[in-house]
Design an enzyme around this catalytic site. Sequence first.
Site, short mmCIF file in Angstrom:
data_model
loop_
_atom_site.label_atom_id
_atom_site.label_comp_id
_atom_site.label_asym_id
_atom_site.label_seq_id
_atom_site.Cartn_x
_atom_site.Cartn_y
_atom_site.Cartn_z
N CYS A 18 0.88 -1.17 0.00
CA CYS A 18 0.00 0.00 0.00
C CYS A 18 0.90 1.21 0.00
CB CYS A 18 -0.87 -0.02 1.25
SG CYS A 18 -1.58 1.53 1.68
N GLY A 87 -7.96 0.74 4.12
CA GLY A 87 -6.97 0.96 5.17
C GLY A 87 -5.73 1.68 4.68
N CYS A 88 -5.50 1.71 3.38
CA CYS A 88 -4.29 2.27 2.79
C CYS A 88 -4.42 3.77 2.57
CB CYS A 88 -4.00 1.56 1.47
SG CYS A 88 -2.70 2.34 0.49
N PRO A 89 -3.53 4.59 3.13
CA PRO A 89 -3.67 6.04 2.94
C PRO A 89 -3.43 6.49 1.51
CG PRO A 89 -1.60 5.52 4.06
CD PRO A 89 -2.38 4.24 4.00
#
Length: 373
Positions: A18, A87-89
């Site tokens: 990610c 969940g990954c920025p």
Amino acid sequence: MPIRSFYLTSRLARLMSCRVSPSSSRGSIIRTRYNHQHIRKMTAKIEYQKDGHFTRPESTFRNFVSADPNSQFPAEKGRYALYLSPGCPWAHRTLIVRALKHLEDVIDLYVLSPSMGEKGWFFDGAHGTLPKDPLYGFTYLRELYHKADPSFEGRFTVPVLWDKKAETIVNNESSEIIRMLYAEFDALVPEPYREAAKPGGGLYPAHLRAQIDEMNAWVYATVNNGVYKCGFAGAQAAYDDSVQALFASLDRLEALLAARGRPFLLGDQLTEADVRLYPTVARFDVAYHTVFMCNLRSVRHDYPALHRWFRRLYWDQGPVTSGAFHKTTAPWIGIYAAGYANARVRVTKSQAPVIVPRGPAVLVEPLAEDEML
């Protein structure tokens, strides 16, 4: 004891899939193509740590969707799908821009689990995500990569912009995908949502590009990626360097917002700089502060202007954002810490069990009426 250098393994590749490319942080778009031989050489030995400092490799698929109907990947309604994990920025950026641009009916969204499994990103239906890949019935994102190229040996990263017609990956670099979303699909959205129709010229207007690119560069190096440098540091000195740089940049952002007294980083206009900073700040107090030891200060208690900037974006439901920041954050903000706790244990090779810190008691503080956009 000598510092261990962590080379790419299948497990570490999954954990770090990610991400965003360092070279793209400055805003310049280099139209390169995916080269299989280069990737195989590159992934043979990739360092994620050097002298205890966390390092981040490049993205691999770098083609572009274009508004030009004669291009290799022309902008067409229903042709493309965005694969991501909430969940990954880095993936969060693309989710925000898709919502800001009202591209929900133009680009499909396929959301994987917020967590990672033994084989990387996967579909499991958790937290309102999809149970299976709706196109091919895949369970794992790596299967999609191998459909694009059966010999692919790189990292299976999110986000992925997929061409359903050509059945291939167009791009997996978040900073480039967001620019495609707000620049190349405008003919397919109602006129009020087009960049030319927005006050100031949209998210990346010509008169602000130099400022946006300059801010992107130092925010990426010390904040967006800086939290990872703290959380995944392999040496005390590396952590100390990174945490000081991180909070120096947060101090700089606070001073900038306080001095200007305006709602956004560059004044009265929402820009790409706001979009790129937001996912990190959204995760700061609820995850990075505790899990990644970014704990010299907290946003809510020590950075009033930055905290107000974040809450304005998070809570806004008006015409400026159409709720894009809230609806792409609120469903998952309560589980950010769990994902990072698991990642840190694996990356640092800790033998201790995964302990997820509790708190803060209030995930996002409310916004007073006089603070609203």
